[in-house]
Design a protein around this motif. Structure first.
Motif, PDB file in Angstrom:
ATOM      1  N   LEU A 148       0.852  -1.289   0.064  1.00  7.97           N
ATOM      2  CA  LEU A 148      -0.025  -0.140   0.070  1.00  7.97           C
ATOM      3  C   LEU A 148       0.924   1.362   0.056  1.00  7.97           C
ATOM      4  N   LEU A 185      -7.880  -0.111  -7.407  1.00  7.21           N
ATOM      5  CA  LEU A 185      -6.688  -0.596  -6.282  1.00  7.21           C
ATOM      6  C   LEU A 185      -7.304  -2.115  -6.101  1.00  7.21           C
ATOM      7  N   CYS A 186      -6.464  -3.068  -6.214  1.00  2.72           N
ATOM      8  CA  CYS A 186      -6.820  -4.615  -5.852  1.00  2.72           C
ATOM      9  C   CYS A 186      -5.995  -4.982  -4.760  1.00  2.72           C
ATOM     10  N   LYS A 187      -6.440  -5.799  -3.941  1.00  2.62           N
ATOM     11  CA  LYS A 187      -5.857  -6.600  -2.801  1.00  2.62           C
ATOM     12  C   LYS A 187      -5.987  -8.019  -3.006  1.00  2.62           C
ATOM     13  N   TYR A 253      -0.800  -6.013  -2.916  1.00  4.77           N
ATOM     14  CA  TYR A 253      -1.651  -4.898  -3.428  1.00  4.77           C
ATOM     15  C   TYR A 253      -1.220  -4.610  -5.023  1.00  4.77           C
ATOM     16  N   TYR A 289     -11.854  -0.286  -4.917  1.00  2.11           N
ATOM     17  CA  TYR A 289     -11.329  -1.199  -4.328  1.00  2.11           C
ATOM     18  C   TYR A 289     -11.709  -2.547  -4.252  1.00  2.11           C
ATOM     19  N   GLU A 291     -11.155  -6.438  -3.088  1.00  2.00           N
ATOM     20  CA  GLU A 291     -10.193  -7.692  -2.393  1.00  2.00           C
ATOM     21  C   GLU A 291     -10.685  -9.109  -3.001  1.00  2.00           C
TER      22      GLU A 291
END
Length: 297
Positions: A148, A185-187, A253, A289, A291
């Motif tokens: 991050l 944004l990818c987790k 991330y 975002y 996940e």
């Protein structure tokens, strides 16, 4: 999915002078009291103040639990005079946060005239205006480290506009109603046999085998200031994320270009000894975002 950032943005005047590019180059310094010459559209270097509560603003230090982030004093967002761009001239420079924190004051001098539209972009970019072509700024996703902090400092670009700034003498003021994140944004949570993988590197490509590759670079056109989006270039290879040290929990991330249609993503993951693969089909919207759990084979 949720909005990635919220911030109160305040841009106040500063005493430093910034570089800009135009058909006519003007220079100044903090030791020079001579007024900056105007261009043909009455634009000159002025102290700009922009104040507004802004949602979606991007900062460099991200809290992993809330995704709330804070400005760092080393951040350098870019301003671009959009009104000048539309008339064929490119003026831009850097702004500086006065303090670290969720709320800050950004300072800088801006080349502008009354009623000009001024864009603010973070992280810092170098806009380009090729002869006979539209102005744009580049986006580079290569070299990500899977954290991050790294994404907050160098990736996941945001954009906002102060429309119709008001000018009085050498002072300009305006507001930014909203700033938006241009990327997704990818987790990613990587597992093998139900257990987390100690990830050292990840390669991402399109298609069932990843052979299509993935855009490492892209652009955002400034032709329509109200409709700015990130567009990936033609892929020339996979997007590679190399971690400084392997993760024990399988979490990586990654900032990616948005895609409005569902696409197939191929992942090649290495723990330094073993190589794993997986595919996932998804669509991702700008400023969101995600996940994602990925079971590797």
């Amino acid at each position: 999915m949720r909005q990635i950032r919220k911030i109160v943005l305040k841009i106040a005047a500063a005493g430093c002078c910034l570089m800009f590019v135009s058909a006519m180059l003007c220079s100044c310094s903090s030791d020079d009291d001579t007024a900056t010459p105007e261009d043909g559209n009455q634009r000159s270097m002025r102290q700009l103040t922009i104040t507004r509560a802004s949602s979606g603003m991007r900062k460099a230090k991200i809290d992993p639990t809330s995704l709330e982030a804070a400005w760092q004093t080393t951040d350098r967002p870019t301003y671009v005079n959009l009104s000048a761009v539309l008339s064929g001239t490119l003026y831009y420079g850097l702004l500086t946060p006065a303090k670290a924190g969720v709320t800050t004051t950004l300072t800088g001098n801006v080349m502008c005239a009354n009623a000009d539209d001024i864009a603010v972009i973070f992280p810092a970019v170098t806009p380009v205006k090729p002869s006979g072509r539209d102005a744009y700024f580049p986006i580079d996703l290569s070299g990500q480290k899977g954290t991050l902090d790294d994404i907050g400092e160098r990736y996941h670009y945001v954009y906002g506009v102060a429309k119709g700034v008001t000018v009085k003498d050498d002072i300009a003021s305006g507001t930014i109603d909203e700033m938006k994140s241009l990327l997704s944004l990818c987790k990613f949570n990587f597992t093998y046999g139900g257990s987390p993988v100690s990830v050292k590197s990840v390669q991402i490509g399109w298609g069932s085998t990843g052979s299509v590759g993935y855009p490492n670079t892209g652009t955002a056109s400034l032709t329509d200031p109200d409709n700015v989006h990130a567009e990936g270039d033609t892929p020339s290879g996979p997007l590679t994320i190399t971690l400084d040290k392997p993760t024990g929990d399988g979490v990586v991330y990654v900032a990616l270009f948005p895609c409005d249609d569902r696409l197939t993503f191929h992942f090649t993951v290495s723990d330094g000894t073993n190589t794993y693969t997986a595919t996932k089909t998804a669509k991702m919207l700008e400023g969101k975002y995600y996940e994602v759990d990925i079971a590797l084979e």
